[in-house]
Design a protein around this motif. Structure first.
Motif: not given
Length: 125
Positions: A11-13, A35-36, A57-66, A87-88
């Motif tokens: 979870r990220l807010r 779509a992220v 957690r295993a699939d989340f792409d933080l760079e794509a989120f930003w 990358r994580s």
């Protein structure tokens, strides 16, 4: 500019200054966030500027989120206060821990001030 960041694994807010008061941005932003890679759900509040995503957690792409937030006009550039990406999601935890430390220190100072003021009032009455 990122006003606030809260993260627990899965979870990220993020509270974003550029989103406050822009209710028209909610629908396209919501679709873009879904779509992220790794995002399971997203909720957005334009009144507070809050964006909350639940993710795998295993699939989340933080760079794509930003990058999605930038493309949707919620973030300007790196200099605006966006946390460093990696990358994580572990780097998000580091940023969140720093913010938590500042919040705790602020709360401690406020609590000490309130207690001192209360003691002074009791002495004067």
């Amino acid at each position: 500019m990122v006003l606030h960041l809260h993260h627990v694994p899965g979870r990220l807010r993020v509270c974003l200054a550029n989103l406050i008061g822009h209710s028209r941005a909610i629908i396209p932003l919501h679709s873009a966030l879904l779509a992220v890679p790794g995002v399971r759900s997203a909720s957005i509040n334009a009144h507070t500027g809050s964006v909350t995503v639940l993710y795998h957690r295993a699939d989340f792409d933080l760079e794509a989120f930003w990058a999605t937030l930038r493309r949707q006009g919620c973030l300007s550039d790196q200099a605006s206060g966006e946390p460093e990406t990696s990358r994580s999601a572990d780097s998000v935890a580091t940023v969140a821990a720093s913010g938590l430390g500042q919040a705790l220190a602020s709360a401690l100072v406020k609590s000490l001030f309130d207690r001192s003021a209360l003691s002074l009032v009791k002495l004067l009455t």
